[in-house]
Design a protein around this motif. Structure first.
Motif, PDB file in Angstrom:
ATOM      1  N   TYR A  26       0.828  -1.206   0.000  1.00 25.42           N
ATOM      2  CA  TYR A  26       0.000   0.000   0.000  1.00 25.42           C
ATOM      3  C   TYR A  26       0.866   1.262   0.000  1.00 25.42           C
ATOM      4  CZ  TYR A  26      -4.491  -2.322   0.655  1.00 25.42           C
ATOM      5  OH  TYR A  26      -5.642  -3.059   0.474  1.00 25.42           O
ATOM      6  N   ALA A  27       1.955   1.221   0.766  1.00 22.73           N
ATOM      7  CA  ALA A  27       2.850   2.388   0.798  1.00 22.73           C
ATOM      8  C   ALA A  27       3.443   2.643  -0.582  1.00 22.73           C
ATOM      9  CB  ALA A  27       3.962   2.150   1.826  1.00 22.73           C
ATOM     10  N   LEU A  28       3.795   1.576  -1.287  1.00 23.86           N
ATOM     11  CA  LEU A  28       4.337   1.730  -2.644  1.00 23.86           C
ATOM     12  C   LEU A  28       3.269   2.280  -3.590  1.00 23.86           C
ATOM     13  CD1 LEU A  28       6.443  -1.560  -2.966  1.00 23.86           C
ATOM     14  CD2 LEU A  28       7.299   0.783  -2.732  1.00 23.86           C
ATOM     15  N   LYS A  29       2.041   1.815  -3.437  1.00 24.87           N
ATOM     16  CA  LYS A  29       0.961   2.319  -4.294  1.00 24.87           C
ATOM     17  C   LYS A  29       0.709   3.805  -4.038  1.00 24.87           C
ATOM     18  CE  LYS A  29      -1.745  -1.783  -5.438  1.00 24.87           C
ATOM     19  NZ  LYS A  29      -3.116  -2.332  -5.532  1.00 24.87           N
ATOM     20  N   ILE A  30       0.678   4.176  -2.765  1.00 24.06           N
ATOM     21  CA  ILE A  30       0.442   5.586  -2.423  1.00 24.06           C
ATOM     22  C   ILE A  30       1.602   6.447  -2.914  1.00 24.06           C
ATOM     23  CG2 ILE A  30       0.265   7.199  -0.484  1.00 24.06           C
ATOM     24  CD1 ILE A  30      -1.252   5.000   1.036  1.00 24.06           C
ATOM     25  N   TRP A  31       2.819   5.924  -2.767  1.00 19.98           N
ATOM     26  CA  TRP A  31       3.989   6.653  -3.271  1.00 19.98           C
ATOM     27  C   TRP A  31       3.872   6.851  -4.784  1.00 19.98           C
ATOM     28  CZ3 TRP A  31       8.102   4.757  -6.435  1.00 19.98           C
ATOM     29  CH2 TRP A  31       9.165   5.654  -6.600  1.00 19.98           C
ATOM     30  N   GLY A  32       3.437   5.808  -5.504  1.00 21.63           N
ATOM     31  CA  GLY A  32       3.263   5.912  -6.949  1.00 21.63           C
ATOM     32  C   GLY A  32       2.234   6.956  -7.330  1.00 21.63           C
ATOM     33  N   ILE A  33       1.175   7.064  -6.529  1.00 21.42           N
ATOM     34  CA  ILE A  33       0.137   8.064  -6.806  1.00 21.42           C
ATOM     35  C   ILE A  33       0.647   9.473  -6.500  1.00 21.42           C
ATOM     36  CG2 ILE A  33      -2.142   8.906  -6.096  1.00 21.42           C
ATOM     37  CD1 ILE A  33      -2.886   5.970  -5.510  1.00 21.42           C
ATOM     38  N   MET A  34       1.317   9.610  -5.348  1.00 15.45           N
ATOM     39  CA  MET A  34       1.739  10.933  -4.901  1.00 15.45           C
ATOM     40  C   MET A  34       2.832  11.554  -5.772  1.00 15.45           C
ATOM     41  SD  MET A  34      -0.211  11.580  -2.304  1.00 15.45           S
ATOM     42  CE  MET A  34       0.599  12.958  -1.511  1.00 15.45           C
ATOM     43  N   ILE A 196     -10.627  -5.361  -4.353  1.00 14.34           N
ATOM     44  CA  ILE A 196     -11.066  -5.080  -2.978  1.00 14.34           C
ATOM     45  C   ILE A 196     -10.316  -3.878  -2.426  1.00 14.34           C
ATOM     46  CG2 ILE A 196     -11.254  -6.039  -0.655  1.00 14.34           C
ATOM     47  CD1 ILE A 196     -11.358  -8.805  -1.853  1.00 14.34           C
ATOM     48  N   SER A 197      -9.135  -3.623  -2.945  1.00 13.90           N
ATOM     49  CA  SER A 197      -8.331  -2.506  -2.432  1.00 13.90           C
ATOM     50  C   SER A 197      -8.814  -1.160  -2.966  1.00 13.90           C
ATOM     51  CB  SER A 197      -6.856  -2.711  -2.773  1.00 13.90           C
ATOM     52  OG  SER A 197      -6.662  -2.715  -4.171  1.00 13.90           O
ATOM     53  N   HIS A 198     -10.028  -1.121  -3.507  1.00 18.59           N
ATOM     54  CA  HIS A 198     -10.552   0.145  -4.025  1.00 18.59           C
ATOM     55  C   HIS A 198     -10.590   1.226  -2.940  1.00 18.59           C
ATOM     56  CE1 HIS A 198     -14.038  -1.996  -2.368  1.00 18.59           C
ATOM     57  NE2 HIS A 198     -14.548  -0.809  -2.102  1.00 18.59           N
ATOM     58  N   TYR A 199     -10.698   0.788  -1.676  1.00 15.51           N
ATOM     59  CA  TYR A 199     -10.764   1.773  -0.592  1.00 15.51           C
ATOM     60  C   TYR A 199      -9.480   2.594  -0.473  1.00 15.51           C
ATOM     61  CZ  TYR A 199      -8.334  -2.025   1.832  1.00 15.51           C
ATOM     62  OH  TYR A 199      -7.462  -3.020   2.171  1.00 15.51           O
ATOM     63  N   LEU A 200      -8.374   2.026  -0.997  1.00 13.11           N
ATOM     64  CA  LEU A 200      -7.114   2.774  -0.950  1.00 13.11           C
ATOM     65  C   LEU A 200      -7.161   3.989  -1.876  1.00 13.11           C
ATOM     66  CD1 LEU A 200      -4.184   2.653   0.239  1.00 13.11           C
ATOM     67  CD2 LEU A 200      -3.517   1.582  -1.921  1.00 13.11           C
ATOM     68  N   LEU A 201      -7.833   3.832  -3.012  1.00 14.65           N
ATOM     69  CA  LEU A 201      -7.921   4.925  -3.983  1.00 14.65           C
ATOM     70  C   LEU A 201      -9.062   5.879  -3.664  1.00 14.65           C
ATOM     71  CD1 LEU A 201      -7.370   2.861  -7.274  1.00 14.65           C
ATOM     72  CD2 LEU A 201      -5.675   4.143  -5.965  1.00 14.65           C
ATOM     73  N   TRP A 202      -9.981   5.431  -2.802  1.00 15.99           N
ATOM     74  CA  TRP A 202     -11.177   6.218  -2.524  1.00 15.99           C
ATOM     75  C   TRP A 202     -10.869   7.661  -2.077  1.00 15.99           C
ATOM     76  CZ3 TRP A 202     -13.550   8.569   1.693  1.00 15.99           C
ATOM     77  CH2 TRP A 202     -14.896   8.901   1.527  1.00 15.99           C
TER      78      TRP A 202
END
Length: 231
Positions: A26-34, A196-202
């Motif tokens: 999740y941290a890597l995904k958020i880093w990729g978005i940010m 299911i991880s859609h809540y991370l992008l929400w």
């Protein structure tokens, strides 16, 4: 390793390891978005972006603002119970390993079981709707079916495991604890790669929509009186 040690490992160290794995992904995904440059909206300002963001984040608690739930209020009840039941099952994975007697208190166990059972029924209705609706089948992918089936199985395993929260390795029902925590470990590893991880992008999605439509004066409502969530 004895069977008793294996059960305790599955309830504790295995969960922590799987949870740590999920946190890293999740941290890597958020880093990729940010690290992506946000889109600059250069259109004239006709509204209040901050109000739009506030509205965007809170509209989930205002079903009357969303056409699908205005027309089908039971869908909102189903949505709410299903998600809260999953949250209750997840919460029990943190309580059972460390405070098993707490889950066995009748004023905690009975409401939890009833709530999770209601969530399972809602999950079953969601699966039936996805299987029988041509519109939903048109945009569903295998992960949609697999995820909702798995979530329903997970809720069933929680219902069986909770009354046996204090079971030891020699208890005949210890398999329910093994099943529940085995599924939990699998979920923690699988979820970051599923829908299911859609809540991370929400939160990112709601922030962008709120800021964008707030600036355009559409959120919370536009001048024509249309409800923004319908747009």
């Amino acid at each position: 390793m004895s069977y008793e040690s294996l059960v305790e490992f599955l309830k504790d160290e295995a969960q922590i390891a799987a949870l740590s794995f999920m946190a890293v992904i999740y941290a890597l995904k958020i880093w990729g978005i940010m690290k992506k440059n946000p889109i600059q909206d250069r259109t004239p300002n006709h509204g209040n972006p901050k109000e739009g963001v506030r509205y965007s984040f809170t509209v989930i608690a205002m079903p009357w603002e969303m056409q699908v739930y205005r027309d089908h209020p039971m869908k909102y009840i189903e949505f709410t119970i299903f998600h809260l039941a999953i949250a209750a099952a997840i919460a029990s994975t943190f309580i059972i390993p460390y405070w098993p007697d707490v889950m066995l208190k009748s004023w905690i166990m009975l409401p939890s079981l009833l709530f999770i059972a209601a969530g399972f029924l809602c999950g079953l209705l969601r699966l039936i709707a996805r299987l029988t609706s041509p519109a939903m089948r048109a945009f569903s992918v295998p992960d949609d079916y697999f995820s909702i089936i798995l979530l329903n199985v997970y809720l069933i395993s929680a219902m069986i495991a909770i009354p046996n929260s204090a079971a030891t390795a020699t208890d005949p029902m210890i398999w329910s604890i093994v099943l529940f925590f085995g599924l939990t470990a699998f979920f923690l590893i699988y979820v970051p790669f599923s829908k299911i991880s859609h809540y991370l992008l929400w939160p990112f999605n709601r922030y962008y929509l709120g800021k964008h439509f707030g600036k355009r004066g559409v959120y919370p409502k536009n001048s024509a009186g249309l409800r923004a969530a319908d747009l």
